[in-house]
Write a protein that holds these residues in place. Structure first.
Motif, PDB file in Angstrom:
ATOM      1  N   ALA A   1    -122.786 -44.684 -49.799  1.00  0.00           N
ATOM      2  CA  ALA A   1    -121.451 -44.798 -49.203  1.00  0.00           C
ATOM      3  C   ALA A   1    -120.362 -44.630 -50.260  1.00  0.00           C
ATOM      4  O   ALA A   1    -119.342 -43.986 -50.024  1.00  0.00           O
ATOM      5  N   LYS A   2    -120.609 -45.195 -51.415  1.00  0.00           N
ATOM      6  CA  LYS A   2    -119.604 -45.155 -52.491  1.00  0.00           C
ATOM      7  C   LYS A   2    -119.459 -43.762 -53.088  1.00  0.00           C
ATOM      8  O   LYS A   2    -118.356 -43.331 -53.411  1.00  0.00           O
ATOM      9  N   HIS A   3    -120.562 -43.049 -53.246  1.00  0.00           N
ATOM     10  CA  HIS A   3    -120.548 -41.759 -53.949  1.00  0.00           C
ATOM     11  C   HIS A   3    -120.976 -40.602 -53.047  1.00  0.00           C
ATOM     12  O   HIS A   3    -121.636 -39.667 -53.500  1.00  0.00           O
ATOM     13  N   GLN A   4    -120.579 -40.647 -51.783  1.00  0.00           N
ATOM     14  CA  GLN A   4    -121.026 -39.651 -50.815  1.00  0.00           C
ATOM     15  C   GLN A   4    -120.643 -38.234 -51.235  1.00  0.00           C
ATOM     16  O   GLN A   4    -121.463 -37.323 -51.193  1.00  0.00           O
ATOM     17  N   ALA A   5    -119.419 -38.018 -51.650  1.00  0.00           N
ATOM     18  CA  ALA A   5    -118.965 -36.673 -52.020  1.00  0.00           C
ATOM     19  C   ALA A   5    -119.727 -36.150 -53.237  1.00  0.00           C
ATOM     20  O   ALA A   5    -120.185 -34.998 -53.245  1.00  0.00           O
ATOM     21  N   ARG A   6    -119.902 -36.977 -54.238  1.00  0.00           N
ATOM     22  CA  ARG A   6    -120.619 -36.548 -55.442  1.00  0.00           C
ATOM     23  C   ARG A   6    -122.072 -36.196 -55.135  1.00  0.00           C
ATOM     24  O   ARG A   6    -122.622 -35.246 -55.683  1.00  0.00           O
ATOM     25  N   ILE A   7    -122.674 -36.977 -54.254  1.00  0.00           N
ATOM     26  CA  ILE A   7    -124.072 -36.724 -53.888  1.00  0.00           C
ATOM     27  C   ILE A   7    -124.184 -35.384 -53.175  1.00  0.00           C
ATOM     28  O   ILE A   7    -125.077 -34.580 -53.477  1.00  0.00           O
ATOM     29  N   GLN A   8    -123.283 -35.126 -52.235  1.00  0.00           N
ATOM     30  CA  GLN A   8    -123.326 -33.859 -51.505  1.00  0.00           C
ATOM     31  C   GLN A   8    -123.086 -32.674 -52.442  1.00  0.00           C
ATOM     32  O   GLN A   8    -123.750 -31.642 -52.325  1.00  0.00           O
ATOM     33  N   ILE A   9    -122.160 -32.823 -53.374  1.00  0.00           N
ATOM     34  CA  ILE A   9    -121.900 -31.746 -54.335  1.00  0.00           C
ATOM     35  C   ILE A   9    -123.138 -31.481 -55.180  1.00  0.00           C
ATOM     36  O   ILE A   9    -123.528 -30.327 -55.394  1.00  0.00           O
ATOM     37  N   SER A  10    -123.770 -32.544 -55.649  1.00  0.00           N
ATOM     38  CA  SER A  10    -124.985 -32.387 -56.469  1.00  0.00           C
ATOM     39  C   SER A  10    -126.090 -31.692 -55.680  1.00  0.00           C
ATOM     40  O   SER A  10    -126.790 -30.831 -56.212  1.00  0.00           O
ATOM     41  N   GLN A  11    -126.226 -32.042 -54.405  1.00  0.00           N
ATOM     42  CA  GLN A  11    -127.250 -31.401 -53.585  1.00  0.00           C
ATOM     43  C   GLN A  11    -126.949 -29.919 -53.406  1.00  0.00           C
ATOM     44  O   GLN A  11    -127.864 -29.085 -53.464  1.00  0.00           O
ATOM     45  N   LEU A  12    -125.685 -29.589 -53.186  1.00  0.00           N
ATOM     46  CA  LEU A  12    -125.319 -28.182 -53.024  1.00  0.00           C
ATOM     47  C   LEU A  12    -125.590 -27.388 -54.296  1.00  0.00           C
ATOM     48  O   LEU A  12    -126.113 -26.280 -54.251  1.00  0.00           O
ATOM     49  N   VAL A  13    -125.235 -27.968 -55.431  1.00  0.00           N
ATOM     50  CA  VAL A  13    -125.428 -27.273 -56.714  1.00  0.00           C
ATOM     51  C   VAL A  13    -126.912 -27.053 -56.982  1.00  0.00           C
ATOM     52  O   VAL A  13    -127.313 -25.996 -57.478  1.00  0.00           O
ATOM     53  N   GLU A  14    -127.737 -28.031 -56.651  1.00  0.00           N
ATOM     54  CA  GLU A  14    -129.170 -27.913 -56.918  1.00  0.00           C
ATOM     55  C   GLU A  14    -129.868 -26.947 -55.967  1.00  0.00           C
ATOM     56  O   GLU A  14    -130.831 -26.289 -56.346  1.00  0.00           O
ATOM     57  N   ASN A  15    -129.390 -26.873 -54.724  1.00  0.00           N
ATOM     58  CA  ASN A  15    -130.125 -26.123 -53.698  1.00  0.00           C
ATOM     59  C   ASN A  15    -129.604 -24.708 -53.453  1.00  0.00           C
ATOM     60  O   ASN A  15    -130.293 -23.927 -52.809  1.00  0.00           O
ATOM     61  N   LYS A  16    -128.424 -24.383 -53.925  1.00  0.00           N
ATOM     62  CA  LYS A  16    -127.860 -23.070 -53.616  1.00  0.00           C
ATOM     63  C   LYS A  16    -127.339 -22.393 -54.876  1.00  0.00           C
ATOM     64  O   LYS A  16    -126.904 -23.045 -55.812  1.00  0.00           O
ATOM     65  N   THR A  17    -127.373 -21.063 -54.832  1.00  0.00           N
ATOM     66  CA  THR A  17    -126.830 -20.291 -55.954  1.00  0.00           C
ATOM     67  C   THR A  17    -125.323 -20.170 -55.777  1.00  0.00           C
ATOM     68  O   THR A  17    -124.774 -20.464 -54.705  1.00  0.00           O
ATOM     69  N   GLN A  18    -124.672 -19.699 -56.820  1.00  0.00           N
ATOM     70  CA  GLN A  18    -123.223 -19.566 -56.770  1.00  0.00           C
ATOM     71  C   GLN A  18    -122.816 -18.545 -55.707  1.00  0.00           C
ATOM     72  O   GLN A  18    -121.820 -18.738 -55.003  1.00  0.00           O
TER      73      GLN A  18
END
Length: 100
Positions: free
Chosen positions: A57-74
């Motif tokens: 709940a506290k770091h929802q945005a950071r977690i989603q960003i990290s998941q996007l960076v790890e799972n998708k190319t630029q």
């Protein structure tokens, strides 16, 4: 010298035999141990789950960003961004038309 009559020696007292537990008793003891361990682990797991929920709940945005960076190319991220921009533009136009 007359010999004294010796009283016969009493045999040494035997150590009490240890009573063997029946299989039923062993199973019951194991079930109690298992239930206690399950309760202890459930308590610990619930504490960890609470901590996970709090951090998510506290770091929802950071977690989603990290998941996007790890799972998708630029390139994939850029393509999705363009798709979302075009959908947003269409939604804005639809909202303006519906409010008239």
């Amino acid at each position: 010298m007359p010999r004294k009559a010796v009283a016969p020696k009493k045999p040494a007292p035997r150590a009490p035999k240890s009573r063997r537990r029946s299989p039923y008793e062993i199973v019951q003891e194991l079930k109690v141990k298992r239930d206690h361990l399950a309760q202890t682990m459930a308590t610990r797991i619930s504490k960890i789950d609470g901590r996970i929920a709090e951090l998510e709940a506290k770091h929802q945005a950071r977690i989603q960003i990290s998941q996007l960076v790890e799972n998708k190319t630029q390139e994939e991220l850029m393509r999705e961004e363009q798709d979302l921009k075009s959908k947003l533009s269409l939604l804005k136009k639809a909202r303006k038309l519906s409010s008239r």
